[in-house]
Motif scaffolding. Structure first.
Motif, mmCIF file in Angstrom:
data_model
loop_
_atom_site.group_PDB
_atom_site.id
_atom_site.type_symbol
_atom_site.label_atom_id
_atom_site.label_comp_id
_atom_site.label_asym_id
_atom_site.label_seq_id
_atom_site.Cartn_x
_atom_site.Cartn_y
_atom_site.Cartn_z
ATOM 1 N N GLU A 1 5.214 -11.768 -20.909
ATOM 2 C CA GLU A 1 4.388 -12.924 -20.375
ATOM 3 C C GLU A 1 4.501 -12.800 -18.751
ATOM 4 O O GLU A 1 4.528 -13.775 -17.995
ATOM 5 C CB GLU A 1 4.678 -14.229 -20.780
ATOM 6 N N ARG A 2 4.636 -11.453 -18.516
ATOM 7 C CA ARG A 2 4.392 -11.043 -16.876
ATOM 8 C C ARG A 2 3.760 -9.694 -16.546
ATOM 9 O O ARG A 2 4.389 -8.980 -17.540
ATOM 10 C CB ARG A 2 5.844 -11.625 -16.254
ATOM 11 N N PRO A 3 3.668 -9.444 -15.355
ATOM 12 C CA PRO A 3 3.232 -7.916 -15.101
ATOM 13 C C PRO A 3 4.625 -7.200 -15.167
ATOM 14 O O PRO A 3 5.383 -7.630 -14.978
ATOM 15 C CB PRO A 3 2.714 -8.192 -13.759
ATOM 16 N N LEU A 4 4.191 -5.909 -15.675
ATOM 17 C CA LEU A 4 5.400 -4.860 -15.533
ATOM 18 C C LEU A 4 5.089 -3.900 -14.521
ATOM 19 O O LEU A 4 3.609 -3.301 -14.239
ATOM 20 C CB LEU A 4 5.295 -4.023 -16.861
ATOM 21 N N ILE A 5 6.050 -3.377 -13.724
ATOM 22 C CA ILE A 5 6.054 -2.423 -12.701
ATOM 23 C C ILE A 5 6.751 -1.241 -12.960
ATOM 24 O O ILE A 5 7.655 -1.245 -13.681
ATOM 25 C CB ILE A 5 6.759 -2.961 -11.231
ATOM 26 N N ILE A 6 6.060 -0.021 -12.895
ATOM 27 C CA ILE A 6 6.641 1.137 -13.328
ATOM 28 C C ILE A 6 6.780 2.102 -12.123
ATOM 29 O O ILE A 6 6.344 2.153 -11.143
ATOM 30 C CB ILE A 6 5.361 2.019 -14.143
ATOM 31 N N GLU A 7 7.790 2.755 -12.340
ATOM 32 C CA GLU A 7 8.673 3.553 -11.214
ATOM 33 C C GLU A 7 8.341 5.090 -11.457
ATOM 34 O O GLU A 7 8.546 5.676 -12.838
ATOM 35 C CB GLU A 7 10.060 3.269 -11.380
ATOM 36 N N ASN A 8 7.963 5.826 -10.610
ATOM 37 C CA ASN A 8 7.880 7.359 -10.750
ATOM 38 C C ASN A 8 9.096 7.781 -10.932
ATOM 39 O O ASN A 8 9.871 7.327 -10.076
ATOM 40 C CB ASN A 8 7.206 7.824 -9.293
ATOM 41 N N VAL A 9 9.554 8.926 -11.460
ATOM 42 C CA VAL A 9 10.923 9.264 -11.867
ATOM 43 C C VAL A 9 11.251 10.594 -11.235
ATOM 44 O O VAL A 9 10.224 11.533 -11.144
ATOM 45 C CB VAL A 9 11.399 9.189 -13.503
ATOM 46 N N SER A 10 12.594 11.059 -11.123
ATOM 47 C CA SER A 10 13.081 12.137 -10.930
ATOM 48 C C SER A 10 12.978 13.180 -11.944
ATOM 49 O O SER A 10 13.224 12.613 -13.119
ATOM 50 C CB SER A 10 14.247 12.489 -10.227
ATOM 51 N N SER B 1 10.737 -4.178 -13.300
ATOM 52 C CA SER B 1 10.049 -2.731 -13.226
ATOM 53 C C SER B 1 11.052 -1.807 -14.229
ATOM 54 O O SER B 1 11.827 -2.197 -14.738
ATOM 55 C CB SER B 1 10.235 -2.173 -11.871
ATOM 56 N N GLU B 2 10.158 -0.826 -14.944
ATOM 57 C CA GLU B 2 10.831 0.372 -15.444
ATOM 58 C C GLU B 2 10.543 1.433 -15.274
ATOM 59 O O GLU B 2 9.582 1.847 -14.444
ATOM 60 C CB GLU B 2 10.553 -0.068 -16.949
ATOM 61 N N HIS B 3 11.067 2.613 -15.660
ATOM 62 C CA HIS B 3 10.748 4.097 -15.528
ATOM 63 C C HIS B 3 9.761 4.645 -16.160
ATOM 64 O O HIS B 3 9.526 4.262 -17.524
ATOM 65 C CB HIS B 3 12.195 4.662 -15.823
ATOM 66 N N LEU B 4 8.922 5.170 -15.663
ATOM 67 C CA LEU B 4 7.780 6.165 -16.280
ATOM 68 C C LEU B 4 8.403 7.211 -17.027
ATOM 69 O O LEU B 4 8.267 8.436 -16.377
ATOM 70 C CB LEU B 4 6.609 6.391 -15.383
ATOM 71 N N SER B 5 9.194 6.996 -18.092
ATOM 72 C CA SER B 5 9.817 8.167 -18.482
ATOM 73 C C SER B 5 10.180 7.856 -20.290
ATOM 74 O O SER B 5 9.945 6.700 -20.500
ATOM 75 C CB SER B 5 11.398 8.503 -17.903
#
Length: 280
Positions: A135-144, A95-99
């Motif tokens: 070569e895999r899905p990415l998950i994104i995180e809502n950030v403060s 996962s990674e940050h939506l920022s």
């Protein structure tokens, strides 16, 4: 194991906790999560300790510096190094940050984005590139956040739009929703309800710092507070139970106290068990 089969309550693996977790074999955590940037290329004693933990507990990765929302070109060297780390340790999900977190150099902070249709299209294309390289899905995180940039969408609509356009999943950080709801005056329950159940992969909870009544700072340096626990319970009620991770980055208490918070997560999950994984 696949992420869809992961259950329970996990703990963010920080080096300040490493010695205790190794001695305890992370017995109170159902899974662990690491920032790959902090571990890529690390060998010796620390590398062996990480390997020992990744062999006894499922491992997730939560990135810090991908710069999904930035304008600088994606760091392909970093992406390939992350892919190697994920492969080496059998990581279940990344996962990674939506920022934004970089421009001409690394900013070492998570900067807010314009909640605009242009941002949605640009970020969705960057997500596509990331997924092709990894070569895999990415998950994104809502950030403060602590400032708002001009844009025609509100935060919940922006997050939903990125998820749909990029066709990716969401790491729903419940504490970030709570922090932003007070910083910017929106309804946290409505935000949680607006998220698409079918795209929520897992959840985060953490503690924060009360700078003022209308300014909360997402520090990950304190216990989770009751309103955030209540919001987590509401998320389960609305969307069904998901694996949930406790983040603690400093001011580490005895490990037993962190395990007690994990036990509380499980108690909320158990109370919501009549719901399916994806809600009613």
């Amino acid at each position: 194991m696949h992420l869809a089969h992961l259950t329970g309550a996990g703990l963010g693996l920080r080096r300040g906790l490493l010695a205790e977790l190794i001695g305890d074999h992370a017995s109170g955590a159902d899974f662990l999560e690491v920032a790959p940037e902090n571990w890529i290329g690390v060998g010796g004693r620390l590398g062996k300790q990480l390997r020992a933990l990744s062999e006894c507990r499922p491992l997730l990765c939560h990135g810090l510096s991908l710069n999904l929302g930035g304008f600088a070109p994606l760091n392909l060297e970093l992406l390939h190094a992350i892919k190697g780390f994920l492969d080496e340790h059998g990581v279940l999900a990344y996962s990674e940050h939506l920022s934004a977190c970089a421009d001409d150099g690394q900013l070492y902070d998570l900067m807010p984005l314009p909640f605009s249709e242009e941002s949605v299209l640009r970020i969705a294309e960057r997500v596509r590139i990331v997924q092709e390289v990894l070569e895999r899905p990415l998950i994104i995180e809502n950030v403060s956040a602590y400032a708002r940039l001009p844009g025609e969408l509100d935060e919940a609509d922006f997050v939903r739009a990125v998820l749909e356009r990029a066709d990716c999943q969401l790491l729903l950080d419940v504490n970030n929703v709570y922090v932003n709801s007070l910083n910017f005056g929106f309804d946290a329950e409505a935000y949680i309800a607006a998220m698409p159940s079918e795209r929520i992969a897992y959840l985060h909870v953490a503690g924060h710092y009360d700078q003022a009544a209308d300014l909360k700072i997402d520090t990950h340096g304190a216990p989770v507070i009751d309103p955030v626990w209540a919001l987590l319970s509401s998320a389960y009620a609305r969307h069904g139970v998901r694996p949930t991770l406790l983040e603690r980055d400093f001011n580490f208490p005895p490990l037993a106290e962190l395990y007690a918070e994990l036990a509380h997560i499980r108690s909320l999950q158990q109370a919501a068990q009549p719901l399916s994984r994806y809600g009613t």
